[in-house]
Design an enzyme around this catalytic site. Structure first.
Site, PDB file in Angstrom:
ATOM      1  N   ASP A 185       9.172  31.368 -88.474  1.00 13.51           N
ATOM      2  CA  ASP A 185       7.924  31.311 -89.249  1.00 13.51           C
ATOM      3  C   ASP A 185       6.923  32.360 -88.783  1.00 13.51           C
ATOM      4  O   ASP A 185       5.710  32.163 -88.858  1.00 13.51           O
ATOM      5  CB  ASP A 185       7.305  29.908 -89.167  1.00 13.51           C
ATOM      6  N   HIS A 221      15.406  21.445 -94.342  1.00 15.44           N
ATOM      7  CA  HIS A 221      15.361  22.902 -94.393  1.00 15.44           C
ATOM      8  C   HIS A 221      15.057  23.420 -95.793  1.00 15.44           C
ATOM      9  O   HIS A 221      14.502  24.512 -95.940  1.00 15.44           O
ATOM     10  CB  HIS A 221      16.695  23.482 -93.907  1.00 15.44           C
ATOM     11  N   ASP A 248       1.720  33.381 -87.281  1.00 16.40           N
ATOM     12  CA  ASP A 248       2.666  32.307 -87.001  1.00 16.40           C
ATOM     13  C   ASP A 248       2.142  31.063 -87.710  1.00 16.40           C
ATOM     14  O   ASP A 248       0.951  30.740 -87.617  1.00 16.40           O
ATOM     15  CB  ASP A 248       2.783  32.043 -85.496  1.00 16.40           C
ATOM     16  N   ASP A 276      12.381  26.192 -96.430  1.00 12.96           N
ATOM     17  CA  ASP A 276      12.648  27.468 -97.110  1.00 12.96           C
ATOM     18  C   ASP A 276      11.652  27.701 -98.238  1.00 12.96           C
ATOM     19  O   ASP A 276      11.193  28.838 -98.451  1.00 12.96           O
ATOM     20  CB  ASP A 276      14.074  27.471 -97.662  1.00 12.96           C
ATOM     21  N   ASN A 329       9.591  21.161 -91.438  1.00 20.63           N
ATOM     22  CA  ASN A 329      11.006  21.548 -91.490  1.00 20.63           C
ATOM     23  C   ASN A 329      11.898  20.450 -90.915  1.00 20.63           C
ATOM     24  O   ASN A 329      12.996  20.194 -91.425  1.00 20.63           O
ATOM     25  CB  ASN A 329      11.205  22.853 -90.722  1.00 20.63           C
TER      26      ASN A 329
END
Length: 471
Positions: free
Chosen positions: A386, A356, A343, A360, A351
Site C-alpha cells: 500500500d 484481498h 502509505d 484490491d 485487507n
C-alpha cells in the site's frame, strides 16, 4: 470398445475391397456404409454435441450425400432406368462441400482469435497443392475432357473436392489446440479420402483401382466415425488457450508453397498461354499470402514486445509505474521536482477482515484518485503493498503541500466494494531540494520522503510531513 470398432472397420474395409464388383460385395459395402452414416448422424444429434453440433452436422450431411451418390447407379439399375451420372455428381459434390465445411468449422473454433495466421498459411499451401493436382491429374487430359462436359466434371470433381478437403486439413493442422486421438483419427480419415480419390490414377488396372478405392473410402469413413465417438472428440472444436508458435518447419513449407508455381513454369514450357497465366496468378497469390502472413507475425511480435515492455514497467493491479520504472523516470525529472511518499492508513485491517478482493478494489480506487489529483506530466507509482509515490515534476514544496492536502482529502473518501463501504487514510512524506538547498539526487530525495512519511505515521497518521534534509 473403440479399438474393437477400428479392428472391425478394418476387416469390413478389406472385405469390401476384395469383393468389389460382385453382387454380395456391393451389399457388404452399402451395409457397412449405412451403419457408418447412422453412427455419424446419431453422434451429430446426441446430447454431448450441444456445444459443437454444427461441424458434426456438416459431417453427417456429407456422409449422407456420399452414400446417396454411391447408391444412385445401383438403384437405377434395379429400376431399369438410365443414369448419366449427373445425379451422383451433384450428391458427391454436396458431400465434398459438406466435409470441407466441417473441417473448416472445426478449425475456426479451435483457432479462436488466432485464426488469421492459420488461414494465411492454409491458403498458401492450398494453392500449392492445387497446382500439383492440376498439373498431375487435370492438365494432361484437357483435350479429352473438353469433348465431354459431364464426363469432365465427373473426372475433375474428386480432385476439386480433394482441394477443399486439403484446405480443411491444413487449417486444422495449422490451427492451435490439443491434438490427441480424436484429432489424429479425423486427419487420417481425411488423408485416406484424398488417397482414395487420387491414388487410383497410379494403378494400371481399373478393377484393382476400384477395389482399392472402395476399401480405402470405407476405412476413411470408419475413422471419421471413430473420431466422432472418441472420448476427446470435443478437442476438435474447443478454442485454443495459448498463442501458437511459428515452427521452423512451417516456414520451409511456406517457402515450398511459394516456389511451386515458378518451378512448374520453369520445368514445363509446353503449357498454353491460359495455363501459364493461371500459374503466374498462383505465384502472385502465394506471394501475397506469405507477405500478409509475415506482416501479421511482425505485428504480433511488436505487440508482444510492447506488452512485455509495459508489464515490466507497470504494476499489474493498478497500472501505475512500478519501482523500476520510477527509478528511471526520476533520473529524467528536472531538478527542483517534489516527491510525495504515501502509505495508506488502515489498509491492512480492511485487507485482513474484508479479504484481498476488497483490498484490491481500494488500491485500484486510490490509484485512480492519485492520478486525478496531479497533472499528466507528473508521475504516480506503486512501490508495492500500500505504498505509493507521486513526483510533481518541476514543482516546489509549496505546490507539493497543496497536492498533499488534496490527496489526503480524496483518499479518505469511502470506497465501495460488493455492497459494503470501506475507509482508509494516508500518511505522506514530502521532500524537495528547493527547500533544502541540496543538489538534485533522486534516490536521496526518495529516502527523505520515505523517512518523513514514517514520521507522519508516528505523529498520528492522516497528515503530511515536510522532510528537512534528504539524507
Amino acid at each position: 470398445m473403440l479399438t474393437s470398432y477400428l479392428a472391425l472397420a478394418g476387416l469390413a474395409a478389406v472385405a469390401a475391397g476384395v469383393t468389389s464388383g460382385r453382387p454380395y460385395g456391393d451389399l457388404l459395402y452399402f451395409g457397412a456404409y449405412l451403419s457408418i452414416v447412422v453412427a455419424v448422424c446419431w453422434s451429430a444429434v446426441s446430447r454431448r454435441r450441444s456445444g459443437d453440433r454444427m461441424p458434426w452436422l456438416y459431417v453427417a450431411v456429407g456422409q449422407v450425400a456420399w452414400l446417396a451418390g454411391d447408391a444412385v447407379y445401383p438403384i437405377s439399375t434395379l429400376l431399369q432406368r438410365a443414369e448419366d451420372g449427373s445425379a451422383s455428381a451433384v450428391l458427391w459434390t454436396i458431400g465434398y462441400l459438406a466435409y470441407g465445411a466441417a473441417l473448416v468449422a472445426m478449425a475456426r473454433r479451435r483457432a479462436g482469435r488466432w485464426l488469421r495466421p492459420a488461414v494465411l498459411d492454409m491458403l498458401t499451401l492450398t494453392v500449392a497443392s492445387s497446382i500439383v493436382i492440376w498439373v498431375v491429374f487435370v492438365s494432361p487430359y484437357l483435350a479429352e475432357l473438353a469433348a465431354d462436359p459431364l464426363g469432365a466434371y465427373l473426372y475433375v470433381m474428386a480432385p476439386l473436392g480433394d482441394i477443399g478437403i486439403v484446405a480443411g486439413v491444413l487449417l486444422l493442422v495449422l490451427s492451435p489446440g490439443r491434438r490427441t486421438g480424436a484429432t489424429r483419427l479425423l486427419l487420417l480419415s481425411a488423408v485416406l479420402r484424398i488417397v482414395a480419390d487420387l491414388g487410383g490414377s497410379f494403378i494400371p488396372s481399373i478393377e484393382l483401382a476400384i477395389a482399392v478405392s472402395t476399401g480405402v473410402i470405407l476405412l476413411s469413413n470408419s475413422l471419421l466415425v471413430a473420431a466422432a465417438l472418441h472420448v476427446n472428440s470435443n478437442e476438435l472444436t474447443v478454442a485454443a488457450r495459448q498463442a501458437p508458435t511459428l515452427h521452423p518447419a512451417r516456414v520451409w513449407f511456406l517457402g515450398v508453397g511459394l516456389l511451386t508455381a515458378p518451378a512448374v513454369l520453369f520445368a514445363r514450357h509446353e503449357y498454353v498461354e491460359a495455363e501459364r497465366v493461371l500459374l503466374f496468378a498462383a505465384t502472385l497469390a502465394t506471394a501475397a499470402f506469405i507477405l500478409a502472413r509475415f506482416a501479421t507475425a511482425l505485428r504480433s511480435l511488436e505487440q508482444a514486445e510492447r506488452t512485455l515492455s509495459y508489464r515490466s514497467r507497470h504494476d499489474a493491479l493498478t497500472g501505475l509505474l512500478n519501482r523500476t520504472a520510477l527509478g528511471d523516470e526520476l533520473d529524467a525529472c528536472p531538478p527542483g521536482s517534489t516527491v510525495l511518499y504515501l502509505d495508506l492508513d488502515g489498509f491492512k485491517t480492511v485487507n485482513d477482515t474484508a479479504g484481498h478482493a476488497a483490498g484490491d478494489t481500494i488500491l485500484q480506487t486510490v490509484s485512480q484518485r492519485l492520478k486525478a489529483a496531479v497533472r499528466e506530466c507528473d508521475l504516480v507509482a506503486r512501490l508495492g503493498g500500500d505504498e505509493f509515490v507521486v513526483v510533481l515534476t518541476g514543482l516546489d514544496s509549496a505546490d507539493g503541500i497543496r497536492v498533499a492536502d488534496r490527496i489526503l482529502h480524496d483518499v479518505a473518501m469511502p470506497v465501495e466494494h460488493d455492497g459494503a463501504w470501506y475507509t482508509v487514510g494516508a500518511s505522506i512524506g514530502i521532500a524537495s531540494p528547493a527547500t533544502t538547498d541540496t543538489p538534485w539526487r533522486p534516490t536521496a530525495l526518495l529516502r527523505a520522503a520515505d523517512t518523513a512519511m514514517y514520521q507522519a505515521k508516528r505523529l498520528g497518521r492522516g497528515q503530511w510531513i515536510l522532510a528537512d534534509t534528504p539524507a
